[in-house]
Design a protein around this motif. Structure first.
Motif, mmCIF file in Angstrom:
data_model
loop_
_atom_site.group_PDB
_atom_site.id
_atom_site.type_symbol
_atom_site.label_atom_id
_atom_site.label_comp_id
_atom_site.label_asym_id
_atom_site.label_seq_id
_atom_site.Cartn_x
_atom_site.Cartn_y
_atom_site.Cartn_z
ATOM 1 N N ALA A 38 78.845 -18.083 -41.951
ATOM 2 C CA ALA A 38 79.380 -16.749 -42.249
ATOM 3 C C ALA A 38 80.472 -16.373 -41.256
ATOM 4 C CB ALA A 38 78.251 -15.719 -42.212
ATOM 5 N N LEU A 39 80.293 -16.729 -39.988
ATOM 6 C CA LEU A 39 81.302 -16.411 -38.975
ATOM 7 C C LEU A 39 82.589 -17.178 -39.241
ATOM 8 C CD1 LEU A 39 81.898 -14.802 -36.423
ATOM 9 C CD2 LEU A 39 81.037 -16.742 -35.086
ATOM 10 N N ARG A 40 82.464 -18.435 -39.660
ATOM 11 C CA ARG A 40 83.665 -19.223 -40.006
ATOM 12 C C ARG A 40 84.443 -18.550 -41.137
ATOM 13 N NH1 ARG A 40 81.109 -24.698 -39.239
ATOM 14 N NH2 ARG A 40 82.294 -25.723 -37.587
ATOM 15 N N CYS A 41 83.736 -18.160 -42.175
ATOM 16 C CA CYS A 41 84.399 -17.495 -43.302
ATOM 17 C C CYS A 41 85.024 -16.169 -42.869
ATOM 18 C CB CYS A 41 83.397 -17.244 -44.432
ATOM 19 S SG CYS A 41 82.843 -18.720 -45.293
ATOM 20 N N ALA A 42 84.323 -15.419 -42.035
ATOM 21 C CA ALA A 42 84.830 -14.128 -41.568
ATOM 22 C C ALA A 42 86.101 -14.295 -40.748
ATOM 23 C CB ALA A 42 83.757 -13.415 -40.741
ATOM 24 N N PHE A 43 86.163 -15.368 -39.950
ATOM 25 C CA PHE A 43 87.346 -15.631 -39.139
ATOM 26 C C PHE A 43 88.562 -15.841 -40.049
ATOM 27 C CE2 PHE A 43 89.853 -17.857 -35.883
ATOM 28 C CZ PHE A 43 89.565 -17.077 -34.773
ATOM 29 N N VAL A 44 88.377 -16.611 -41.120
ATOM 30 C CA VAL A 44 89.468 -16.833 -42.074
ATOM 31 C C VAL A 44 89.806 -15.534 -42.808
ATOM 32 C CG1 VAL A 44 90.149 -18.095 -44.157
ATOM 33 C CG2 VAL A 44 88.913 -19.279 -42.340
ATOM 34 N N ASP A 45 88.781 -14.727 -43.119
ATOM 35 C CA ASP A 45 89.029 -13.441 -43.783
ATOM 36 C C ASP A 45 89.974 -12.569 -42.956
ATOM 37 O OD1 ASP A 45 87.361 -13.981 -45.954
ATOM 38 O OD2 ASP A 45 85.589 -13.136 -44.956
ATOM 39 N N VAL A 46 89.739 -12.511 -41.652
ATOM 40 C CA VAL A 46 90.550 -11.663 -40.783
ATOM 41 C C VAL A 46 91.981 -12.190 -40.698
ATOM 42 C CG1 VAL A 46 90.847 -10.848 -38.410
ATOM 43 C CG2 VAL A 46 88.580 -10.829 -39.455
ATOM 44 N N ILE A 47 92.124 -13.501 -40.629
ATOM 45 C CA ILE A 47 93.474 -14.089 -40.604
ATOM 46 C C ILE A 47 94.199 -13.779 -41.908
ATOM 47 C CG2 ILE A 47 94.758 -16.263 -40.495
ATOM 48 C CD1 ILE A 47 92.557 -17.345 -38.661
ATOM 49 N N VAL A 71 97.685 -17.094 -47.710
ATOM 50 C CA VAL A 71 96.275 -17.087 -47.314
ATOM 51 C C VAL A 71 95.614 -18.427 -47.618
ATOM 52 C CG1 VAL A 71 94.046 -15.968 -47.667
ATOM 53 C CG2 VAL A 71 96.129 -14.598 -47.680
ATOM 54 N N ASP A 72 95.952 -19.028 -48.749
ATOM 55 C CA ASP A 72 95.278 -20.290 -49.112
ATOM 56 C C ASP A 72 95.699 -21.457 -48.228
ATOM 57 O OD1 ASP A 72 97.827 -20.758 -50.051
ATOM 58 O OD2 ASP A 72 97.278 -20.692 -52.166
ATOM 59 N N ALA A 73 96.707 -21.257 -47.364
ATOM 60 C CA ALA A 73 97.105 -22.308 -46.420
ATOM 61 C C ALA A 73 96.281 -22.256 -45.138
ATOM 62 C CB ALA A 73 98.590 -22.180 -46.082
ATOM 63 N N VAL A 74 95.476 -21.188 -44.987
ATOM 64 C CA VAL A 74 94.646 -21.024 -43.792
ATOM 65 C C VAL A 74 93.263 -21.570 -44.108
ATOM 66 C CG1 VAL A 74 93.673 -19.387 -42.154
ATOM 67 C CG2 VAL A 74 95.941 -18.975 -43.126
ATOM 68 N N ILE A 108 96.493 -17.751 -33.491
ATOM 69 C CA ILE A 108 95.118 -17.400 -33.130
ATOM 70 C C ILE A 108 94.244 -18.628 -33.310
ATOM 71 C CG2 ILE A 108 94.602 -16.583 -35.485
ATOM 72 C CD1 ILE A 108 92.618 -14.596 -34.244
ATOM 73 N N ARG A 109 93.272 -18.767 -32.427
ATOM 74 C CA ARG A 109 92.254 -19.803 -32.614
ATOM 75 C C ARG A 109 90.954 -19.292 -32.022
ATOM 76 N NH1 ARG A 109 95.783 -22.438 -28.860
ATOM 77 N NH2 ARG A 109 94.997 -22.206 -26.729
ATOM 78 N N GLY A 110 89.865 -19.823 -32.539
ATOM 79 C CA GLY A 110 88.546 -19.420 -32.068
ATOM 80 C C GLY A 110 87.681 -20.628 -31.768
ATOM 81 N N VAL A 111 86.870 -20.506 -30.742
ATOM 82 C CA VAL A 111 85.912 -21.548 -30.390
ATOM 83 C C VAL A 111 84.551 -20.887 -30.220
ATOM 84 C CG1 VAL A 111 85.297 -23.405 -28.803
ATOM 85 C CG2 VAL A 111 87.709 -22.824 -29.140
ATOM 86 N N LEU A 143 86.446 -8.433 -37.823
ATOM 87 C CA LEU A 143 85.637 -9.648 -37.781
ATOM 88 C C LEU A 143 84.164 -9.309 -37.974
ATOM 89 C CD1 LEU A 143 85.585 -12.712 -37.361
ATOM 90 C CD2 LEU A 143 85.355 -12.294 -34.898
ATOM 91 N N ALA A 144 83.698 -8.256 -37.326
ATOM 92 C CA ALA A 144 82.293 -7.851 -37.475
ATOM 93 C C ALA A 144 81.996 -7.413 -38.913
ATOM 94 C CB ALA A 144 81.967 -6.724 -36.492
ATOM 95 N N PHE A 145 82.925 -6.656 -39.503
ATOM 96 C CA PHE A 145 82.734 -6.186 -40.875
ATOM 97 C C PHE A 145 82.688 -7.369 -41.845
ATOM 98 C CE2 PHE A 145 84.253 -4.630 -44.974
ATOM 99 C CZ PHE A 145 83.494 -3.473 -45.141
ATOM 100 N N ALA A 146 83.616 -8.321 -41.661
ATOM 101 C CA ALA A 146 83.664 -9.485 -42.553
ATOM 102 C C ALA A 146 82.425 -10.357 -42.375
ATOM 103 C CB ALA A 146 84.927 -10.292 -42.277
ATOM 104 N N TYR A 147 81.954 -10.486 -41.135
ATOM 105 C CA TYR A 147 80.746 -11.290 -40.883
ATOM 106 C C TYR A 147 79.536 -10.675 -41.595
ATOM 107 C CZ TYR A 147 76.837 -13.374 -38.329
ATOM 108 O OH TYR A 147 75.666 -14.010 -38.004
ATOM 109 N N GLY A 148 79.424 -9.352 -41.506
ATOM 110 C CA GLY A 148 78.311 -8.698 -42.202
ATOM 111 C C GLY A 148 78.351 -8.941 -43.700
ATOM 112 N N ALA A 149 79.563 -8.852 -44.273
ATOM 113 C CA ALA A 149 79.699 -9.089 -45.712
ATOM 114 C C ALA A 149 79.343 -10.530 -46.066
ATOM 115 C CB ALA A 149 81.130 -8.770 -46.150
ATOM 116 N N ARG A 150 79.822 -11.483 -45.281
ATOM 117 C CA ARG A 150 79.561 -12.897 -45.572
ATOM 118 C C ARG A 150 78.079 -13.233 -45.422
ATOM 119 N NH1 ARG A 150 83.378 -15.167 -48.733
ATOM 120 N NH2 ARG A 150 85.470 -14.589 -48.010
#
Length: 347
Positions: A38-47, A71-74, A108-111, A143-150
């Motif tokens: 869910a966090l992975r998907c949320a990260f892409v959602d925010v981008i 968006v589909d390139a991310v 942006i990148r996340g680890v 990011l928090a909002f998208a994570y909750g949704a995912r």
């Protein structure tokens, strides 16, 4: 086209080469169960939500341009690593120092660092060309909002953003106009800064504990201190009585201190300003921050209240002329340039 602030960082990136100087890292400790998918998907959602986070900077016919990727390139942006607790600080510092290639990398990148079943650290690194300090709020809220949704198996249903960063870029150029036009905002504000900062000392003379290097290293340190509740209340009261802000009180104190330390009676102090003059920009991730030079006159042995009145008048005039980008002010004043110190102010 690039905004004026972006162009400044793009120029510095070309001058210095890819470096971590303008990386903005933030690390967050996450406790409890975590849905990594869910966090992975949320990260892409925010981008996808913020165009600035999927913008690369490419030169076209000699001019830098923002290229917003679809968006589909991310497809990614969040890695997962297993790291021992003993090596965590070293790992985070190393990851934060990896440079971005502005022409091809997402800014942006996340680890996600897995420390245990119920403990993780999320490191988010953004290049300053895509975000400023204010941006951290909307970025993490989204990011928090998208994570909750995912986590609920849904896509985030947030309200659409009223504008994107490229809209601001075009609006900024339209608002400021041309420096050749005597009626333009840019020309009027440049005239103010030429008069306000004319004859400024090239370098503030301070008793530093070591000589300046020939080329600035961008290495720094932090000295933490605490302000007691009683002192804080007194500062707030002084600000109210003087129709000033707490910032102005602290600036006056800093200028008085620098004068006492031998910096002279003409003290330029640099300060960032959010640069978000329209409420439509409040929830946007982007690089809006500008720099103001607040010239402080401590001459004539003023009382502190007299000095605060001077600071208040100077700051209000500076705020009224905050739209002109700092680099245009530097160009207009054309101070002595050096790779050893910052032009116009060093504090």
């Amino acid at each position: 086209p690039l905004s004026f602030a972006q162009r400044r960082l793009w120029f510095l990136d070309g001058l210095e080469g890819p470096s971590a100087t303008y990386n903005v890292p933030n690390a967050f400790r996450l406790s409890g169960p975590l849905r990594v998918d869910a966090l992975r998907c949320a990260f892409v959602d925010v981008i996808g939500r913020h165009e600035s986070l999927r913008t690369v900077f490419q030169e076209m016919e000699g001019e830098p341009r923002q290229v917003v990727l679809p968006v589909d390139a991310v497809s990614g942006g969040l890695r997962v690593e297993e790291v021992g607790r003993d090596g965590l600080d070293e790992f985070l510092a190393r990851e934060a120092a990896v440079p971005f290639l502005l022409s091809s990398d997402l800014p942006i990148r996340g680890v996600l660092v897995r420390l245990g079943e119920l403990e993780h650290v999320l490191l988010v690194v953004v290049h300053h060309i895509a975000a400023d300090g204010w941006s951290l709020g909307p970025l993490m809220r989204d990011l928090a909002f998208a994570y909750g949704a995912r986590c609920r198996g849904e896509e985030p249903s947030w309200a659409p953003l009223p504008v994107q960063y490229v809209d601001y870029t075009l609006w900024q150029r339209e608002l400021l106009g041309s420096p050749e036009d005597p009626d333009s905002v840019l020309r009027r504000q440049l005239d103010y800064w030429r008069e306000q900062l004319g004859g400024l000392p090239a370098v503030l003379d301070l008793p530093t504990d070591r000589p300046r290097p020939a080329i600035a290293s961008h290495q720094g340190g932090q000295v933490p201190f605490r302000c007691s509740p009683e002192l804080y209340a007194g500062l707030r009261a002084l600000a109210r009585e003087s129709q000033a802000t707490l910032f102005m009180v602290l600036q006056a104190g800093l200028a008085a201190l620098l004068t006492r330390m031998g910096a002279g009676e003409d003290v330029p102090i640099g300060s960032p300003i959010a640069g978000r003059g329209d409420a439509a920009l409040d929830d946007l991730v982007g690089f809006f921050v500008n720099t103001l030079v607040l010239r402080t006159d401590t001459s004539g042995d003023p009382t502190f209240r007299e000095l605060l009145a001077r600071v208040r008048a100077t700051d209000l005039a500076a705020y009224a002329n905050q739209d002109v980008p700092f680099e245009r002010v530097v160009e207009a004043l054309n101070p002595t340039r050096s790779r050893s110190w910052q032009p116009l102010f060093q504090v």
